[in-house]
Design an enzyme around this catalytic site. Structure first.
Site, PDB file in Angstrom:
ATOM      1  N   ARG A   1       4.992  -4.667  15.784  1.00 52.72           N
ATOM      2  CA  ARG A   1       5.316  -5.066  14.587  1.00 52.72           C
ATOM      3  C   ARG A   1       6.906  -4.979  14.648  1.00 52.72           C
ATOM      4  O   ARG A   1       7.558  -5.786  13.827  1.00 52.72           O
ATOM      5  CB  ARG A   1       4.770  -3.957  13.656  1.00 52.72           C
ATOM      6  CG  ARG A   1       3.299  -4.381  13.441  1.00 52.72           C
ATOM      7  CD  ARG A   1       2.845  -3.443  12.094  1.00 52.72           C
ATOM      8  NE  ARG A   1       3.174  -2.058  12.514  1.00 52.72           N
ATOM      9  CZ  ARG A   1       2.217  -0.923  12.986  1.00 52.72           C
ATOM     10  NH1 ARG A   1       1.051  -1.024  12.901  1.00 52.72           N
ATOM     11  NH2 ARG A   1       2.894   0.229  12.966  1.00 52.72           N
TER      12      ARG A   1
ATOM     13  N   GLU B   1       1.426  12.462  18.541  1.00 55.45           N
ATOM     14  CA  GLU B   1       0.682  13.476  17.896  1.00 55.45           C
ATOM     15  C   GLU B   1      -0.438  14.047  18.487  1.00 55.45           C
ATOM     16  O   GLU B   1      -0.659  15.426  18.772  1.00 55.45           O
ATOM     17  CB  GLU B   1       0.058  12.805  16.443  1.00 55.45           C
ATOM     18  CG  GLU B   1      -0.656  13.781  15.708  1.00 55.45           C
ATOM     19  CD  GLU B   1      -1.031  13.521  14.184  1.00 55.45           C
ATOM     20  OE1 GLU B   1      -2.001  14.010  13.393  1.00 55.45           O
ATOM     21  OE2 GLU B   1      -0.880  12.302  13.849  1.00 55.45           O
TER      22      GLU B   1
END
Length: 181
Positions: A68, A105
């Protein structure tokens, strides 16, 4: 006090971003920029808003992480009349690369760029779509620093302010649209 045209345009940009609840998993509020991108006027306003803070900075290159970041970074580089340097995942670049690993994460990831894309003395700005926790952009900063180039600013279309991602970064940060979680 009257609003500036840029402030009105930014408010209009937020209206063009769809917020999808519980995507990609429960508890997440996903900011979908595809609705903004498909509208030629809002897409243009977003590019102009990202380019404006960089106009007087004597930037040589826009650097952006895939994917993106490419969508916004390339038109910003075009608008400013400068080059674009992609940051990619493993196995996507054909020439000799440098890399940096970073924690996510659930595990680690690695970012790459061509070893010869930037050199000492180059002035760059990083552009990406979203600043959340800051992990990917921190790794992008580290990768650019390995080249000796100077990072002047980092710009985002969206910032999730409650996640404090900008606190991880060493460079001046600006964002166009802000959300609290």
């Amino acid at each position: 006090m009257a609003e500036s045209k840029l402030e009105r345009d930014i408010m209009d940009l937020k209206k063009e971003i769809d917020v999808i609840m519980d995507f990609p998993k429960e508890g997440i509020s996903f900011k979908d920029i595809t609705t903004l991108l498909r509208n030629k006027d809002s897409f243009k306003e977003a590019v102009m808003a990202l380019a404006e803070p960089l106009r007087d900075e004597k930037i040589d290159f826009i650097v952006a992480p895939e994917a993106r970041g490419f969508v916004l970074g390339c038109p910003v580089a075009y608008e400013l009349g400068i080059g674009f340097v992609p940051i990619r995942k493993k196995g996507k670049l054909p020439r000799e690369t440098i890399s940096v690993s970073y924690d996510k994460e659930y595990g680690t990831d690695e970012l790459f760029m061509h070893k010869d894309d930037l050199k000492p003395g180059d002035r760059v700005a990083i552009i990406d779509d979203l600043l959340a926790t800051g992990g990917t952009i921190k790794a992008t900063e580290e990768l650019i620093k390995k080249t000796g180039a100077t990072i002047v600013k980092i710009g985002f279309l969206i910032e999730l302010t409650d996640l404090n991602g900008r606190e991880k970064l060493d460079t001046d940060v600006f964002s166009i649209v802000k959300y609290n979680l």
